[in-house]
Design an enzyme around this catalytic site. Structure first.
Site, PDB file in Angstrom:
ATOM      1  N   TYR A   1      20.528   7.897  15.810  1.00 29.24           N
ATOM      2  CA  TYR A   1      19.097   7.737  15.982  1.00 29.24           C
ATOM      3  C   TYR A   1      18.427   8.906  15.273  1.00 29.24           C
ATOM      4  CZ  TYR A   1      15.188   5.532  18.447  1.00 29.24           C
ATOM      5  OH  TYR A   1      14.044   4.831  18.758  1.00 29.24           O
TER       6      TYR A   1
ATOM      7  N   TRP B   1      16.085  11.382  15.667  1.00 32.56           N
ATOM      8  CA  TRP B   1      15.316  12.518  16.174  1.00 32.56           C
ATOM      9  C   TRP B   1      16.074  13.849  16.147  1.00 32.56           C
ATOM     10  CZ3 TRP B   1      10.313  12.809  16.875  1.00 32.56           C
ATOM     11  CH2 TRP B   1       9.572  11.647  17.126  1.00 32.56           C
TER      12      TRP B   1
END
Length: 781
Positions: free
Chosen positions: A109, A111
């Site tokens: 992901y 982030w």
């Protein structure tokens, strides 16, 4: 004192070194509203939860790959880097040989880092693409519903989500803002890649000073800054669509809608009108009907509709509303309401989606492609919508619907996660634990011993942004930042690039992966290519890499101050049509209607959620929990930092509840509470406030998941709300995340029963290598 320049998802800053070896984050001098999250940086860097050496789960090391319910509970064995990479390379080769590349899930992901090169998702996907591909994921937990829905309605999701009307245009022209879900200031300090100048708090202050009319629609008063004098409509959570339809009915019934705009710029209004007036199904969606569902008096609904029709009105919907069951409906209904007012494309009016959901929505920074690491093409066509990870792992071979088509979940044998924490983002963590027990191998790159690392088989320690060099900048940032290395890597941590290069060397494609470049050479290469593109296009003339690196930053060319969403379409819908079948705004969609989805009709509709305060399930669980974004960290990042720790209550995450709900249960401020439903439970500290609607409790996401051993369904000792949320899609159209709401009950923890301790602020257990010594192993070969 000099500082080392860097940036982050919560903004640019300098790193100041103290005599005792600690570090402090100093805001960038150009930032008018620095993020409070900067206060959490120093304490997280060398926290006791840092992964110091490569580690392998004891059972995996002893018995080899295979499904295991022991993930998350077994101790780890620390090994050296060569052995860790040898083990992982052999496992990747085995899975590819026996099951094919589709059996590898590249579950990264985005982030992990604000850096453009050391971006874990890009690094991992580049590696896996060159290894033959992987099963990937689409969209995001934040916007999984809107990213699928909006192309059907306006042809382009990005235009609405990334290029909404600018704040200066709004502050200069808007007479009334009706903010469904509010404009939460806490969220504007966060942006992918960061922003050097946080401007939204200043624009919100301008609205307050100008006396702009603002109506906050939502159960949490904190979803709008306290100093803004707003009308607060504390609706029943999940009922925003009903209120929007009631407002739309009033506009229709009192002939306040703009029929000329609807005829020229919209398609499907007659279908919507038949639904609103009840001719389609026998039920008029009038203000009285809406009042029974949303808890706002019918007279106030009618008065608000008239007020909206009499002013330059902006209808804005936060991203949070689409992170719920049938989350397509409030977005679609909000767009329809704005269309009926006829102000889309006019300065200060129309529709917005995400103001207060992210720091760059409405920002005036430049729209430039920043340097990026090429990932290549994935040869494997299989994918999942990102919020369907548990379904993927638990139900291989099962069919699922997505955006009108049917797909099949592949049989995943190896999960490779670098950058991200699924045990933060995902719902129903008890179910996710069962899902993570199924693959043969789970691999995680992590700086910290998060729950995701503790549920892995192979854990590789990676650096944080302060421990490496990079280029940083956000989507509408004013600066490109030279991210200098501020400190030496903690323990034996390596950057993701070094880890994957080591694997690529063992698997035979190191030359293709690295292209013969060191990290510094990659930074120079990416910057130089980007700089040349800007110069050739005449946009700007960036300095040399050496000059940029020495200066620590380069200010990007400014973007336009004034911008109105859909202005070109408004000016000439024939010359600038939308990319929809009609070329216009689709208030009813024939494409969606043809899918015949019972959970997503072909026009904005009231679809009753299974879990809401107006349903039968509330008789058993009478409180609606809102699991929204935290104000003290970014998702689960910085939960070990000072800002997040200072907000804990009774050593756990803080839960806000109305005094009336507390009194009915004998709860006082600071009490230790148990929050529970059929899916799980968690321990929290009580904070009483009348700034939440009665019957509603707020528990922000991001507390590191800390399941008490041997307790099923899981009891999180630390207060993670995803122990309670349901793992269901918004609909079969988008398969988006629905983690915003859950029905719960709460009770005081008994005074005479010692509560389970919070363990996630310490590393997991380690044990000696259970295998024979190297000499013994060689003698048995």
């Amino acid at each position: 004192m000099n500082t080392t320049p860097t940036t982050s998802h919560w903004g640019a800053f300098g790193v100041r070194h103290a005599a005792d070896g600690s570090v402090e984050a100093v805001p960038h001098p150009a930032d008018p509203s620095p993020s409070p999250l900067l206060g959490g940086v120093g304490g997280s860097l060398r926290h006791t939860t840092r992964v110091r050496r490569p580690a392998v789960r004891r059972g995996w090391l002893e018995h080899g790959p295979g499904p295991s319910a022991a993930r998350g509970s077994e101790p780890f064995v620390e090994v050296d880097w060569d052995e860790a990479l040898d083990l992982l390379a052999a496992e990747l080769l085995r899975v590819r040989t026996e099951h094919g590349n589709r059996a590898v899930f590249g579950g990264s992901y985005g982030w992990a880092s604000a850096g453009r090169f050391h971006h874990a998702q890009s690094q991992l996907h580049r590696f896996l693409n060159q290894y033959g591909g992987y099963t990937g994921s689409r969209n995001s937990y934040s916007l999984g519903t809107s990213l699928v829905l909006l192309p059907h309605l306006v042809g382009d999701a990005e235009a609405v989500l990334r290029a909404g009307s600018s704040w200066p245009t709004i502050t200069a022209n808007t007479g009334l803002i009706v903010a469904f879900g509010g404009i939460p200031e806490k969220n504007v300090y966060v942006t992918p890649g960061g922003v050097t100048r946080h401007s939204t708090p200043g624009h919100l202050a301008e609205l307050a000073a100008a006396g702009t009319g603002i109506v906050l629609v939502g159960p949490l008063r904190a979803d709008l800054p306290e100093d803004i004098d707003a009308e607060w409509l504390p609706v029943v959570p999940g009922s925003d669509t009903a209120l929007m339809l009631g407002l739309a009915h009033t506009l229709l019934a009192e002939r306040l809608h703009d029929r000329a705009f609807l005829d020229r710029y919209c398609s499907g209004f007659d279908t919507l009108a038949a639904y609103l007036d009840g001719s389609a199904d026998g039920t008029a969606k009038d203000a009285d009907w809406a009042a029974r569902l949303c808890g706002i008096e019918a007279g106030r609904i009618r008065a608000l509709a008239r007020r909206m029709a009499a002013a330059r009105t902006l209808v804005t919907v936060t991203w949070s509303l689409q992170r719920a069951r049938y989350g397509e409906q409030p977005v679609w209904a909000g767009l329809a309401l704005a269309s009926m007012l006829g102000q889309i494309g006019l300065p200060g009016g129309g529709f917005g989606h995400g103001y207060g959901s992210m720091g760059d929505v409405g920002d005036t920074g430049p729209v430039l492609r920043l340097p990026f690491l090429p990932q290549g093409q994935n040869p494997v066509p299989d994918f999942i919508p990102c919020a369907r990870i548990s379904d993927l792992l638990l139900h291989p071979g099962e069919e699922f619907r997505y955006d009108g088509d049917s797909y099949t979940y592949p049989d995943i044998r190896l999960v490779y996660w670098a950058g991200g924490n699924p045990f933060h983002h995902h719902q129903d963590l008890g179910r996710l634990r069962r899902a993570f027990a199924r693959p043969d191998t789970v691999v995680v790159h992590e700086p910290h011993w998060t729950a995701s690392a503790r549920h892995a088989d192979i854990v590789l320690p990676v650096t944080t942004t302060l421990e490496r060099e990079d280029l940083g900048g956000g989507r509408r940032d004013t600066h490109l930042i030279a991210m200098h290395q501020a400190v030496a890597p903690v323990g034996e941590a390596r950057d993701d690039y070094a880890v994957l290069a080591g694997l690529a060397q063992r698997l035979g494609f190191e030359k293709e992966f690295t292209e013969g470049r060191s990290p510094r050479q990659w930074l120079r290469h990416l910057y130089t290519e980007w700089s040349s593109d800007l110069t050739e296009s005449g946009i700007a003339h960036p300095p040399s890499f050496e000059r940029f690196w020495a200066d620590g930053e380069w200010q990007l060319p400014p973007g336009p101050e004034q911008h109105t969403l859909f202005a070109e379409f408004r000016a000439d819908p024939v010359a600038a049509p939308l990319a929809t079948p009609s070329g216009r705004i689709e208030l009813a969609s024939a494409r969606i209607a043809a899918m015949q989805l019972p959970d997503c009709p072909g026009h904005p509709s009231w679809v009753e959620p299974e879990e809401w305060l107006g349903g039968a399930a509330a008789e058993r669980y009478p409180l609606l929990l809102i699991a929204n974004q935290p104000s003290t960290r970014l998702h689960s990042q910085l939960d070990t930092g000072a800002v997040s720790l200072a907000a804990k209550v009774a050593g756990r995450e803080a839960l806000q509840l109305h005094p009336a709900d507390a009194a009915a249960r004998g709860i006082a401020d600071g009490d230790l509470l148990r929050v529970f439903n059929d899916r799980g439970a968690c321990l929290v500290g009580a904070v009483l406030t009348d700034r939440v609607r009665a019957g509603v409790v707020r528990l922000p996401t991001g507390a590191w998941f800390d399941p008490v051993p041997g307790v099923e369904p899981p009891l999180c000792a630390h207060g993670n709300p995803n122990a309670l949320t349901a793992d269901l899609p918004s609909s079969r159209l988008s398969q988006g995340c629905t983690g915003q709401h859950a029905l719960v009950q709460i009770e005081r923890w008994p005074d005479d029963v010692p509560p389970p301790p919070v363990t996630v602020r310490h590393p997991p257990r380690f044990t000696a290598d259970p295998r024979p010594s190297t000499v013994d192993r060689e003698s048995h070969q």
